[in-house]
Design a protein around this motif. Sequence first.
Motif, PDB file in Angstrom:
ATOM      1  N   PHE A   1       0.826  -1.204   0.000  1.00 57.06           N
ATOM      2  CA  PHE A   1       0.000   0.000   0.000  1.00 57.06           C
ATOM      3  C   PHE A   1       0.864   1.259   0.000  1.00 57.06           C
ATOM      4  O   PHE A   1       0.615   2.192  -0.772  1.00 57.06           O
ATOM      5  N   ILE A   2       1.892   1.295   0.822  1.00 61.44           N
ATOM      6  CA  ILE A   2       2.748   2.484   0.901  1.00 61.44           C
ATOM      7  C   ILE A   2       3.534   2.665  -0.391  1.00 61.44           C
ATOM      8  O   ILE A   2       3.672   3.783  -0.896  1.00 61.44           O
ATOM      9  N   ILE A   3       4.016   1.569  -0.957  1.00 50.51           N
ATOM     10  CA  ILE A   3       4.747   1.675  -2.227  1.00 50.51           C
ATOM     11  C   ILE A   3       3.812   2.140  -3.338  1.00 50.51           C
ATOM     12  O   ILE A   3       4.180   2.966  -4.172  1.00 50.51           O
ATOM     13  N   ALA A   4       2.575   1.636  -3.347  1.00 50.83           N
ATOM     14  CA  ALA A   4       1.604   2.082  -4.360  1.00 50.83           C
ATOM     15  C   ALA A   4       1.243   3.546  -4.154  1.00 50.83           C
ATOM     16  O   ALA A   4       1.055   4.293  -5.113  1.00 50.83           O
ATOM     17  N   LEU A   5       1.151   3.972  -2.899  1.00 53.12           N
ATOM     18  CA  LEU A   5       0.817   5.354  -2.585  1.00 53.12           C
ATOM     19  C   LEU A   5       1.898   6.307  -3.090  1.00 53.12           C
ATOM     20  O   LEU A   5       1.587   7.405  -3.558  1.00 53.12           O
ATOM     21  N   THR A   6       3.148   5.879  -3.020  1.00 52.12           N
ATOM     22  CA  THR A   6       4.246   6.718  -3.495  1.00 52.12           C
ATOM     23  C   THR A   6       4.563   6.493  -4.969  1.00 52.12           C
ATOM     24  O   THR A   6       5.490   7.095  -5.493  1.00 52.12           O
ATOM     25  N   MET A   7       3.800   5.617  -5.607  1.00 47.27           N
ATOM     26  CA  MET A   7       3.917   5.321  -7.036  1.00 47.27           C
ATOM     27  C   MET A   7       5.286   4.793  -7.439  1.00 47.27           C
ATOM     28  O   MET A   7       5.790   5.087  -8.525  1.00 47.27           O
ATOM     29  N   LEU A   8       5.891   4.016  -6.577  1.00 49.41           N
ATOM     30  CA  LEU A   8       7.141   3.348  -6.914  1.00 49.41           C
ATOM     31  C   LEU A   8       6.827   2.030  -7.610  1.00 49.41           C
ATOM     32  O   LEU A   8       5.781   1.426  -7.367  1.00 49.41           O
ATOM     33  N   PRO A   9       7.705   1.562  -8.474  1.00 53.87           N
ATOM     34  CA  PRO A   9       7.454   0.259  -9.107  1.00 53.87           C
ATOM     35  C   PRO A   9       7.582  -0.857  -8.075  1.00 53.87           C
ATOM     36  O   PRO A   9       8.410  -0.787  -7.167  1.00 53.87           O
ATOM     37  N   GLN A  10       6.737  -1.859  -8.210  1.00 58.10           N
ATOM     38  CA  GLN A  10       6.769  -2.981  -7.284  1.00 58.10           C
ATOM     39  C   GLN A  10       6.450  -4.264  -8.029  1.00 58.10           C
ATOM     40  O   GLN A  10       5.846  -4.229  -9.094  1.00 58.10           O
ATOM     41  N   PRO A  11       6.863  -5.390  -7.468  1.00 61.83           N
ATOM     42  CA  PRO A  11       6.556  -6.658  -8.133  1.00 61.83           C
ATOM     43  C   PRO A  11       5.059  -6.916  -8.125  1.00 61.83           C
ATOM     44  O   PRO A  11       4.308  -6.326  -7.338  1.00 61.83           O
TER      45      PRO A  11
END
Length: 179
Positions: A125-135
């Motif tokens: 959720f936090i990675i999506a909130l900051t719009m970073l790429p994730q697996p």
Amino acid sequence: MAEGARDSVWVWRGLFVLAVMVMLFLRILPLRAEAGSLPGPDLLMCLCCAWVLRRPDHLPALLIAGVVLVEDMLLMRPPGLWAALMLIGTEFLRSRAAFSRELTLVSEWVMVAVVMLAMLLANRFIIALTMLPQPGLGLTLVQFVFSILAYPVVVGGLRLAFGLRKPATGEVDAKGRPL
């Protein structure tokens, strides 16, 4: 004399750091260079959760945060995010360590699985909130399942390799303090 040295908190902390260093070394080795392979379990998460539930006095919060921050740097993840989430998760488990003494391994396993799932979902959720790429979510869930399946193996390994077990109700240390 040897019993006193083994009961030292610093010896246990050193064993934890040594185990983490071996795991990190094996994790960064380029053994599997093929694309599309399944992710392995997060053994550091399993180790931290199992150790905190067995002997919460051996692992201070700063030690957990420090080793996970080093892992973040080595694995090129967002620095500090996973360390903060691991710290929150292990502190939640530490606060339930006295309660978990009476739990069976299966009940403890379910409790740890819920905490691990909460940490992984918060991370996504936090990675999506900051719009970073994730697996992809599928890979994250596969790693979660493998981590859950690895947890009893890590608990058994801690018991066999280090003799680390849950303290019995009413057990005290060498100085007479309750464990």
